[in-house]
Write a protein that holds these residues in place. Structure first.
Motif, mmCIF file in Angstrom:
data_model
loop_
_atom_site.group_PDB
_atom_site.id
_atom_site.type_symbol
_atom_site.label_atom_id
_atom_site.label_comp_id
_atom_site.label_asym_id
_atom_site.label_seq_id
_atom_site.Cartn_x
_atom_site.Cartn_y
_atom_site.Cartn_z
ATOM 1 N N MET A 125 0.855 -1.194 0.000
ATOM 2 C CA MET A 125 0.000 0.000 0.000
ATOM 3 C C MET A 125 0.889 1.241 0.000
ATOM 4 O O MET A 125 1.684 1.429 0.916
ATOM 5 C CB MET A 125 -0.868 0.015 1.267
ATOM 6 N N LYS A 126 0.738 2.069 -1.037
ATOM 7 C CA LYS A 126 1.581 3.273 -1.132
ATOM 8 C C LYS A 126 0.756 4.526 -0.810
ATOM 9 O O LYS A 126 -0.350 4.694 -1.330
ATOM 10 C CB LYS A 126 2.183 3.361 -2.537
ATOM 11 N N PHE A 127 1.307 5.395 0.016
ATOM 12 C CA PHE A 127 0.619 6.629 0.400
ATOM 13 C C PHE A 127 1.425 7.842 -0.072
ATOM 14 O O PHE A 127 2.587 8.004 0.295
ATOM 15 C CB PHE A 127 0.404 6.666 1.924
ATOM 16 N N GLY A 128 0.778 8.685 -0.888
ATOM 17 C CA GLY A 128 1.456 9.853 -1.465
ATOM 18 C C GLY A 128 1.512 11.026 -0.497
ATOM 19 O O GLY A 128 0.938 10.979 0.605
ATOM 20 N N GLY A 129 2.191 12.092 -0.927
ATOM 21 C CA GLY A 129 2.484 13.236 -0.071
ATOM 22 C C GLY A 129 1.273 13.872 0.602
ATOM 23 O O GLY A 129 1.326 14.211 1.787
ATOM 24 N N THR A 130 0.177 14.032 -0.118
ATOM 25 C CA THR A 130 -1.013 14.652 0.480
ATOM 26 C C THR A 130 -1.604 13.731 1.538
ATOM 27 O O THR A 130 -2.098 14.189 2.568
ATOM 28 C CB THR A 130 -2.078 14.924 -0.609
ATOM 29 N N TRP B 170 -2.537 4.693 -2.892
ATOM 30 C CA TRP B 170 -3.498 5.549 -2.175
ATOM 31 C C TRP B 170 -3.111 6.997 -2.374
ATOM 32 O O TRP B 170 -1.993 7.407 -2.044
ATOM 33 C CB TRP B 170 -3.516 5.200 -0.684
ATOM 34 N N THR B 171 -4.046 7.804 -2.935
ATOM 35 C CA THR B 171 -3.697 9.171 -3.301
ATOM 36 C C THR B 171 -4.834 10.123 -2.961
ATOM 37 O O THR B 171 -5.672 9.805 -2.105
ATOM 38 C CB THR B 171 -3.270 9.198 -4.792
ATOM 39 N N ASP B 172 -4.871 11.287 -3.629
ATOM 40 C CA ASP B 172 -5.871 12.299 -3.278
ATOM 41 C C ASP B 172 -7.012 12.391 -4.284
ATOM 42 O O ASP B 172 -7.794 13.325 -4.253
ATOM 43 C CB ASP B 172 -5.197 13.670 -3.087
ATOM 44 N N VAL B 173 -7.084 11.465 -5.223
ATOM 45 C CA VAL B 173 -8.209 11.400 -6.169
ATOM 46 C C VAL B 173 -8.767 9.970 -6.135
ATOM 47 O O VAL B 173 -8.025 9.027 -5.844
ATOM 48 C CB VAL B 173 -7.778 11.757 -7.623
ATOM 49 N N PRO B 174 -10.068 9.818 -6.426
ATOM 50 C CA PRO B 174 -10.681 8.486 -6.257
ATOM 51 C C PRO B 174 -10.363 7.493 -7.372
ATOM 52 O O PRO B 174 -11.173 6.648 -7.704
ATOM 53 C CB PRO B 174 -12.181 8.802 -6.189
ATOM 54 N N GLY B 175 -9.179 7.570 -7.943
ATOM 55 C CA GLY B 175 -8.784 6.616 -8.976
ATOM 56 C C GLY B 175 -8.173 7.349 -10.147
ATOM 57 O O GLY B 175 -7.900 8.557 -10.074
ATOM 58 N N VAL B 176 -7.939 6.601 -11.234
ATOM 59 C CA VAL B 176 -7.541 7.248 -12.478
ATOM 60 C C VAL B 176 -8.812 7.878 -13.034
ATOM 61 O O VAL B 176 -9.846 7.219 -13.137
ATOM 62 C CB VAL B 176 -6.978 6.219 -13.484
ATOM 63 N N LEU B 177 -8.743 9.157 -13.360
ATOM 64 C CA LEU B 177 -9.922 9.840 -13.891
ATOM 65 C C LEU B 177 -9.767 10.012 -15.402
ATOM 66 O O LEU B 177 -8.659 9.889 -15.941
ATOM 67 C CB LEU B 177 -10.086 11.200 -13.223
ATOM 68 N N SER B 178 -10.887 10.329 -16.040
ATOM 69 C CA SER B 178 -10.875 10.464 -17.501
ATOM 70 C C SER B 178 -10.044 11.670 -17.959
ATOM 71 O O SER B 178 -9.781 11.812 -19.152
ATOM 72 C CB SER B 178 -12.307 10.560 -18.016
ATOM 73 N N ALA B 179 -9.648 12.521 -17.030
ATOM 74 C CA ALA B 179 -8.704 13.618 -17.295
ATOM 75 C C ALA B 179 -8.263 14.141 -15.942
ATOM 76 O O ALA B 179 -8.859 13.796 -14.916
ATOM 77 C CB ALA B 179 -9.377 14.744 -18.092
ATOM 78 N N ASP B 180 -7.233 14.970 -15.937
ATOM 79 C CA ASP B 180 -6.807 15.583 -14.673
ATOM 80 C C ASP B 180 -7.954 16.452 -14.156
ATOM 81 O O ASP B 180 -8.370 17.393 -14.842
ATOM 82 C CB ASP B 180 -5.550 16.427 -14.929
ATOM 83 N N PRO B 181 -8.472 16.166 -12.960
ATOM 84 C CA PRO B 181 -9.611 16.956 -12.460
ATOM 85 C C PRO B 181 -9.270 18.429 -12.275
ATOM 86 O O PRO B 181 -10.157 19.260 -12.203
ATOM 87 C CB PRO B 181 -9.931 16.291 -11.118
ATOM 88 N N ARG B 182 -7.963 18.753 -12.228
ATOM 89 C CA ARG B 182 -7.605 20.174 -12.129
ATOM 90 C C ARG B 182 -7.814 20.874 -13.465
ATOM 91 O O ARG B 182 -7.844 22.089 -13.543
ATOM 92 C CB ARG B 182 -6.143 20.322 -11.698
ATOM 93 N N GLN B 183 -7.923 20.075 -14.539
ATOM 94 C CA GLN B 183 -8.116 20.653 -15.865
ATOM 95 C C GLN B 183 -9.556 20.518 -16.325
ATOM 96 O O GLN B 183 -10.079 21.372 -17.014
ATOM 97 C CB GLN B 183 -7.240 19.884 -16.870
ATOM 98 N N GLY C 280 1.549 11.919 -19.302
ATOM 99 C CA GLY C 280 1.398 13.044 -18.386
ATOM 100 C C GLY C 280 0.360 12.943 -17.289
ATOM 101 O O GLY C 280 0.171 13.912 -16.567
ATOM 102 N N ALA C 281 -0.343 11.809 -17.131
ATOM 103 C CA ALA C 281 -1.294 11.712 -16.012
ATOM 104 C C ALA C 281 -0.486 11.512 -14.731
ATOM 105 O O ALA C 281 0.005 10.427 -14.450
ATOM 106 C CB ALA C 281 -2.270 10.565 -16.225
ATOM 107 N N LYS C 282 -0.360 12.576 -13.962
ATOM 108 C CA LYS C 282 0.551 12.587 -12.813
ATOM 109 C C LYS C 282 0.178 11.559 -11.748
ATOM 110 O O LYS C 282 0.994 11.218 -10.882
ATOM 111 C CB LYS C 282 0.538 13.996 -12.218
ATOM 112 N N VAL C 283 -1.044 11.063 -11.805
ATOM 113 C CA VAL C 283 -1.508 10.126 -10.771
ATOM 114 C C VAL C 283 -0.628 8.870 -10.692
ATOM 115 O O VAL C 283 -0.546 8.236 -9.642
ATOM 116 C CB VAL C 283 -3.014 9.803 -10.986
ATOM 117 N N LEU C 284 0.059 8.520 -11.768
ATOM 118 C CA LEU C 284 1.005 7.392 -11.751
ATOM 119 C C LEU C 284 2.349 7.848 -12.319
ATOM 120 O O LEU C 284 2.390 8.465 -13.384
ATOM 121 C CB LEU C 284 0.494 6.237 -12.617
#
Ligand code: ADP
Ligand code: ASP
Ligand code: MG
Length: 482
Positions: free
Chosen positions: A4-9, A225-238, A260-264
């Motif tokens: 289980m990996k936990f990212g910075g946020t 384990w990150t700050d978005v609920p999975g891989v999304l269809s695009a960066d939610p910030r965009q 460029g999908a920063k999630v991975l």
């Protein structure tokens, strides 16, 4: 076995660490945990090192103070006094070693890649200590492990390549503890060179650490384990209405990460592929959500996500004679390789006298340096070629297995971009690829992503209210066939 990996946020404060500890405890044993540095600390460490190298003592002191404060806040959340004090004692040693390393850099007025890696590793090392102590203080047996003794790499500081066999042998030492029910908390991001020095796997590399460890331990599943609920269809910030993709294949995930999908981290999937380890992306903010499952097969052959890789350079190499093309390509590849510049995409113009390369070199001197490098290499090899370089280029990608197989797929993508007023600099596709890509001016990248998302993804969820499908829906339908 779960990793289980936990990212910075997800480890960004005492409260976030407690939340992540509860998620860890809910997972069955045996389990290993991989942690990033406290969110923002990696940047602060790099800033402290840069300040030291240019003799900015004030800036260095401020960055170090901010790092200590972030660590103190997280450590304050370790409930049990003995566990907290023991963790703080190790943090004090890490901070003292950091001060020494920065003093050496300041004295030399130079920051080597090797010193930079040793300095920046402080963030992950501190977090592994604090997470293990947090778990112990909650009654969960746990130990911290620093990956410079587990993840074996070469000596390419800043972007080291792992040695899978040596990593497997070293990770075997963790098994007895894991099998006895102890949660092993390993640092992400870092590895150890053959000479024992600390290396890093590149920014965002903790995802990669997790799959490297998962493959070495024959894990059933690696959870990111990150700050978005999975891989999304695009960066939610965009794209505000991006939605979770429930399942994707290894090759789709690899394309997404590459484009460029920063999630991975771009290399995350490779270790999972060889061992067939499932990878799941989950949110520490919504742990009950199913997230995204990445496996060998995936589902469907439609566009799953749209991404953009920004800050690229577009290199155009024109040769006078057709037969010079192979020679020029060889020189270009060799020169870029020696300079450590990654190539995002390559294509050949139909005239067959022109090659275009999209390269990630904005942080390596941009066009000035890259053009000089290539001019020199081509001149030395006596290949008659002209090099042009353009900055501020982005590569947009529509990712989905099979989407490139349809003969009209590229034309359709170009039509969507054209209607959105995006100028396309180059586009290339191979029918076996799991992505359609186009190079566009970076200033058009956001618009391009929005337009492609609107045309190829949104209709899949918002279609079917009895209304006549819009043109974009029809277009998306035909794209999905492809
Ligand atoms: P972590 O610190 O957990 O490693 P990152 O910041 O590296 O997290 O990655 C998560 C971020 O990736 C999200 O907050 C989101 O902004 C970004 N992102 C970019 N593209 C995507 C995508 N297609 N799906 C999900 N997240 C994405
Ligand atoms: N802490 C490192 C970084 O910020 C690695 C990671 O978080 O994956 O790049
Ligand atoms: Mg990340």
């Amino acid at each position: 076995m779960y990793v289980m990996k936990f990212g910075g946020t997800s480890v960004g404060s005492a409260e976030r660490v407690r939340n992540s500890a509860a998620i860890i405890e809910a997972q069955p044993l045996p389990r290993a945990v991989v942690v990033s540095a406290v969110g923002g600390v990696t940047n602060l460490l790099l800033e402290a090192a840069a300040c030291a190298a240019r003799g900015d003592a004030e800036g260095q002191t401020a960055a170090v103070a901010a790092i200590r404060a972030r660590h103190a806040e997280v450590a304050s959340g370790i409930a049990n006094d003995a566990d907290r004090l023991a963790a703080i004692a190790i943090l004090d040693q890490l901070h003292a070693a950091l001060d020494d390393a920065l003093a050496a850099v300041a004295a030399a007025r130079e920051l080597s890649a090797r010193d930079s890696d040793r300095i920046v590793a402080t963030g992950e090392k501190a977090m592994s200590v604090m997470m293990a102590a947090t778990l112990r203080s909650r009654g969960t047996p746990a130990v911290h492990v620093w990956a410079d003794r587990v993840i074996a790499t070469d000596g390419r500081y800043g972007g080291a390549r792992p040695n899978r066999e040596r990593t497997r042998a070293q990770a075997a030492a963790l098994r007895p503890g894991l099998e006895a029910g102890v949660t092993v908390v390993m640092t992400g991001f870092i590895g150890g060179a053959p000479d024992g020095s600390t290396t890093t796997l590149g920014r965002g590399g903790s995802d990669y650490s997790a799959t490297l460890l998962g493959a070495a331990l024959d894990a059933t599943e690696v959870q990111i384990w990150t700050d978005v609920p999975g891989v999304l269809s695009a960066d939610p910030r965009q794209v505000a209405d991006a939605r979770v993709v429930s399942q994707i294949s290894y090759d789709e995930a690899q394309e997404l990460a590459h484009f460029g999908a920063k999630v991975l981290h771009p290399r995350t999937i490779r270790p999972a592929v060889s061992q067939g380890v499932a990878v799941r992306i989950l949110s520490t903010f919504a742990p009950e959500e199913p997230g995204t499952l990445v496996t060998r097969d995936g589902v469907g052959s439609h566009v799953k996500a749209v991404t953009a890789l920004k800050n690229l350079l577009l290199l155009t190499i024109d040769v006078a004679e057709l037969e010079d093309l192979a020679g020029a390509s060889a020189e270009v590849f060799a020169a870029l390789h020696h300079a450590g510049i990654e190539i995002a995409a390559v294509s050949q113009a139909s005239s067959r006298r022109r090659m275009t390369y999209l390269v990630d070199a904005a942080s390596k001197g941009g066009c000035v340096r890259v053009s000089a490098l290539l001019d020199e290499a081509l001149a030395q090899s006596e290949v008659d070629a002209e090099v042009r370089c353009e900055e501020g280029v982005a590569l947009v990608a529509a990712v989905g297995r099979g989407v490139a197989a349809h003969p009209s797929a590229v034309a359709r993508m170009l039509a969507v971009l054209g209607r959105a007023g995006v100028s396309v600099l180059s586009s290339s596709v191979h029918e076996s690829n799991a992505a359609l890509t186009a190079a566009v001016p970076a200033r058009h990248a956001d618009r391009a992503v929005l337009a492609l998302h609107e045309a190829m993804i949104r209709p899949q969820s918002s279609n079917g209210h009895g209304r006549r499908p819009r043109r974009s829906v029809l277009l998306a339908e035909s794209m999905r066939v492809g």
